[in-house]
Design a protein around this motif. Sequence first.
Motif, PDB file in Angstrom:
ATOM      1  N   GLN A 110     -17.144  58.276  51.681  1.00 50.60           N
ATOM      2  CA  GLN A 110     -17.935  59.018  50.710  1.00 50.60           C
ATOM      3  C   GLN A 110     -18.615  60.186  51.418  1.00 50.60           C
ATOM      4  OE1 GLN A 110     -20.567  56.521  48.504  1.00 50.60           O
ATOM      5  NE2 GLN A 110     -21.787  58.211  47.742  1.00 50.60           N
ATOM      6  N   ALA A 111     -18.607  61.345  50.782  1.00 50.70           N
ATOM      7  CA  ALA A 111     -19.282  62.514  51.342  1.00 50.70           C
ATOM      8  C   ALA A 111     -20.796  62.355  51.213  1.00 50.70           C
ATOM      9  CB  ALA A 111     -18.817  63.773  50.617  1.00 50.70           C
ATOM     10  N   VAL A 112     -21.527  62.980  52.133  1.00 49.75           N
ATOM     11  CA  VAL A 112     -22.990  62.952  52.068  1.00 49.75           C
ATOM     12  C   VAL A 112     -23.507  64.306  51.600  1.00 49.75           C
ATOM     13  CG1 VAL A 112     -23.279  61.162  53.816  1.00 49.75           C
ATOM     14  CG2 VAL A 112     -23.175  63.535  54.524  1.00 49.75           C
ATOM     15  N   ASN A 113     -24.665  64.279  50.979  1.00 51.65           N
ATOM     16  CA  ASN A 113     -25.331  65.493  50.497  1.00 51.65           C
ATOM     17  C   ASN A 113     -24.456  66.303  49.546  1.00 51.65           C
ATOM     18  OD1 ASN A 113     -27.594  64.883  52.107  1.00 51.65           O
ATOM     19  ND2 ASN A 113     -26.654  65.883  53.863  1.00 51.65           N
ATOM     20  N   VAL A 114     -23.835  65.594  48.625  1.00 54.60           N
ATOM     21  CA  VAL A 114     -23.052  66.273  47.582  1.00 54.60           C
ATOM     22  C   VAL A 114     -23.531  65.755  46.226  1.00 54.60           C
ATOM     23  CG1 VAL A 114     -21.013  66.580  49.051  1.00 54.60           C
ATOM     24  CG2 VAL A 114     -21.187  64.552  47.616  1.00 54.60           C
ATOM     25  N   PRO A 115     -23.378  66.561  45.180  1.00 54.49           N
ATOM     26  CA  PRO A 115     -23.803  66.088  43.852  1.00 54.49           C
ATOM     27  C   PRO A 115     -23.030  64.845  43.432  1.00 54.49           C
ATOM     28  CG  PRO A 115     -23.244  68.439  43.825  1.00 54.49           C
ATOM     29  CD  PRO A 115     -22.836  67.913  45.160  1.00 54.49           C
ATOM     30  N   ASP A 116     -23.704  63.954  42.716  1.00 48.39           N
ATOM     31  CA  ASP A 116     -23.068  62.720  42.247  1.00 48.39           C
ATOM     32  C   ASP A 116     -21.875  62.992  41.339  1.00 48.39           C
ATOM     33  OD1 ASP A 116     -24.858  61.168  43.634  1.00 48.39           O
ATOM     34  OD2 ASP A 116     -26.222  60.934  41.935  1.00 48.39           O
ATOM     35  N   ASP A 117     -21.912  64.107  40.634  1.00 51.29           N
ATOM     36  CA  ASP A 117     -20.837  64.394  39.688  1.00 51.29           C
ATOM     37  C   ASP A 117     -19.732  65.272  40.289  1.00 51.29           C
ATOM     38  OD1 ASP A 117     -22.361  66.678  39.902  1.00 51.29           O
ATOM     39  OD2 ASP A 117     -22.366  67.127  37.736  1.00 51.29           O
ATOM     40  N   MET A 118     -19.736  65.435  41.620  1.00 51.49           N
ATOM     41  CA  MET A 118     -18.689  66.239  42.259  1.00 51.49           C
ATOM     42  C   MET A 118     -17.327  65.599  42.014  1.00 51.49           C
ATOM     43  SD  MET A 118     -18.169  67.345  46.257  1.00 51.49           S
ATOM     44  CE  MET A 118     -19.122  68.845  46.255  1.00 51.49           C
ATOM     45  N   GLN A 119     -16.364  66.410  41.673  1.00 49.13           N
ATOM     46  CA  GLN A 119     -15.018  65.889  41.418  1.00 49.13           C
ATOM     47  C   GLN A 119     -14.470  65.220  42.675  1.00 49.13           C
ATOM     48  OE1 GLN A 119     -12.830  69.262  39.878  1.00 49.13           O
ATOM     49  NE2 GLN A 119     -13.371  68.701  37.785  1.00 49.13           N
ATOM     50  N   ASP A 120     -13.706  64.173  42.461  1.00 49.92           N
ATOM     51  CA  ASP A 120     -13.188  63.346  43.541  1.00 49.92           C
ATOM     52  C   ASP A 120     -12.451  64.157  44.601  1.00 49.92           C
ATOM     53  OD1 ASP A 120     -10.531  61.260  44.151  1.00 49.92           O
ATOM     54  OD2 ASP A 120     -12.573  60.639  44.603  1.00 49.92           O
ATOM     55  N   TRP A 121     -11.592  65.076  44.195  1.00 45.00           N
ATOM     56  CA  TRP A 121     -10.791  65.832  45.162  1.00 45.00           C
ATOM     57  C   TRP A 121     -11.655  66.748  46.007  1.00 45.00           C
ATOM     58  CZ3 TRP A 121     -10.258  71.192  44.890  1.00 45.00           C
ATOM     59  CH2 TRP A 121     -10.700  71.807  43.715  1.00 45.00           C
ATOM     60  N   LEU A 122     -12.743  67.269  45.439  1.00 43.04           N
ATOM     61  CA  LEU A 122     -13.661  68.095  46.219  1.00 43.04           C
ATOM     62  C   LEU A 122     -14.472  67.233  47.188  1.00 43.04           C
ATOM     63  CD1 LEU A 122     -14.969  70.558  43.492  1.00 43.04           C
ATOM     64  CD2 LEU A 122     -13.509  71.101  45.441  1.00 43.04           C
ATOM     65  N   ALA A 123     -14.840  66.039  46.755  1.00 40.15           N
ATOM     66  CA  ALA A 123     -15.583  65.121  47.631  1.00 40.15           C
ATOM     67  C   ALA A 123     -14.726  64.718  48.833  1.00 40.15           C
ATOM     68  CB  ALA A 123     -16.032  63.891  46.854  1.00 40.15           C
ATOM     69  N   GLN A 124     -13.439  64.498  48.612  1.00 41.71           N
ATOM     70  CA  GLN A 124     -12.558  64.137  49.732  1.00 41.71           C
ATOM     71  C   GLN A 124     -12.411  65.289  50.720  1.00 41.71           C
ATOM     72  OE1 GLN A 124     -10.987  60.992  50.443  1.00 41.71           O
ATOM     73  NE2 GLN A 124     -12.737  60.627  49.127  1.00 41.71           N
ATOM     74  N   GLU A 125     -12.341  66.510  50.211  1.00 44.54           N
ATOM     75  CA  GLU A 125     -12.309  67.674  51.099  1.00 44.54           C
ATOM     76  C   GLU A 125     -13.598  67.743  51.907  1.00 44.54           C
ATOM     77  OE1 GLU A 125     -11.974  72.551  50.878  1.00 44.54           O
ATOM     78  OE2 GLU A 125     -11.266  71.367  49.184  1.00 44.54           O
ATOM     79  N   LYS A 126     -14.719  67.441  51.268  1.00 47.08           N
ATOM     80  CA  LYS A 126     -16.017  67.466  51.946  1.00 47.08           C
ATOM     81  C   LYS A 126     -16.085  66.404  53.046  1.00 47.08           C
ATOM     82  CE  LYS A 126     -20.026  69.520  51.961  1.00 47.08           C
ATOM     83  NZ  LYS A 126     -20.112  70.922  52.390  1.00 47.08           N
ATOM     84  N   VAL A 127     -15.541  65.215  52.789  1.00 45.63           N
ATOM     85  CA  VAL A 127     -15.509  64.166  53.817  1.00 45.63           C
ATOM     86  C   VAL A 127     -14.737  64.663  55.034  1.00 45.63           C
ATOM     87  CG1 VAL A 127     -14.580  61.887  54.416  1.00 45.63           C
ATOM     88  CG2 VAL A 127     -15.766  62.198  52.247  1.00 45.63           C
ATOM     89  N   SER A 128     -13.575  65.267  54.799  1.00 45.11           N
ATOM     90  CA  SER A 128     -12.771  65.745  55.929  1.00 45.11           C
ATOM     91  C   SER A 128     -13.504  66.856  56.678  1.00 45.11           C
ATOM     92  CB  SER A 128     -11.385  66.202  55.467  1.00 45.11           C
ATOM     93  OG  SER A 128     -11.461  67.345  54.660  1.00 45.11           O
ATOM     94  N   GLU A 129     -14.226  67.695  55.953  1.00 47.34           N
ATOM     95  CA  GLU A 129     -15.015  68.759  56.590  1.00 47.34           C
ATOM     96  C   GLU A 129     -16.109  68.150  57.467  1.00 47.34           C
ATOM     97  OE1 GLU A 129     -18.389  71.613  54.831  1.00 47.34           O
ATOM     98  OE2 GLU A 129     -16.420  71.937  53.919  1.00 47.34           O
ATOM     99  N   GLN A 130     -16.796  67.134  56.952  1.00 49.15           N
ATOM    100  CA  GLN A 130     -17.872  66.497  57.702  1.00 49.15           C
ATOM    101  C   GLN A 130     -17.333  65.753  58.930  1.00 49.15           C
ATOM    102  OE1 GLN A 130     -19.764  64.238  54.572  1.00 49.15           O
ATOM    103  NE2 GLN A 130     -20.830  66.030  53.759  1.00 49.15           N
TER     104      GLN A 130
END
Length: 197
Positions: A110-130
């Motif tokens: 799970q990505a941290v410091n992202v909105p709860d309603d962030m779309q799943d595919w954007l959250a996964q990109e954020k995890v890889s970025e982190q």
Amino acid sequence: NTVEMTENFKQGANILLFSLEMPLADYQDRVMSRLARVPQKGIRDAKLDKDGESKLGTVAKFIENYPFTFEIVDLPRGASVETVELIYNDVCSKGTRPDVIVIDYLNLMQAVNVPDDMQDWLAQEKVSEQLHELGRVLEVVILSAVQLNDEKQSSKVGESSIGMHRIGRSKGILKNANFAFQIERRANEDQFPDMSL
């Protein structure tokens, strides 16, 4: 280094593996099974023949003498990069600095410091970025697996079975990877002793 060795080891690496899918005991059995080349169920059920017991004993001696660590940490699904970093720092504080972090697997984080309603595919990109940033800051190699989309459902006419379109959930994951390998699935894949990358 081979499992038959008990001394004069060549350079190895300290590994910190996070399992978000498989329970710790099952993961340990799988690692021992692979190293000893014996059936995992034989270890689990204590039903190895004499040859299997001997191979497992050889692996146990190897592990006892091997000067590098392989630590497995059982994490719940939805764990964050912050959790990985905290555990990494805790391991370092006990005297062993991991050279490689393995995460099994990225899609379950799970990505941290992202909105709860962030779309799943954007959250996964954020995890890889982190994760990429964590590896850069800690100067450690981070390896992870991601699921691929089903080839029949995701590929367009004329497209290869290998490509960014196959990355499950988000092609954006690869924007933060230095290297990406895809395992090609061939007809009768279970009959091959190798993997086609």
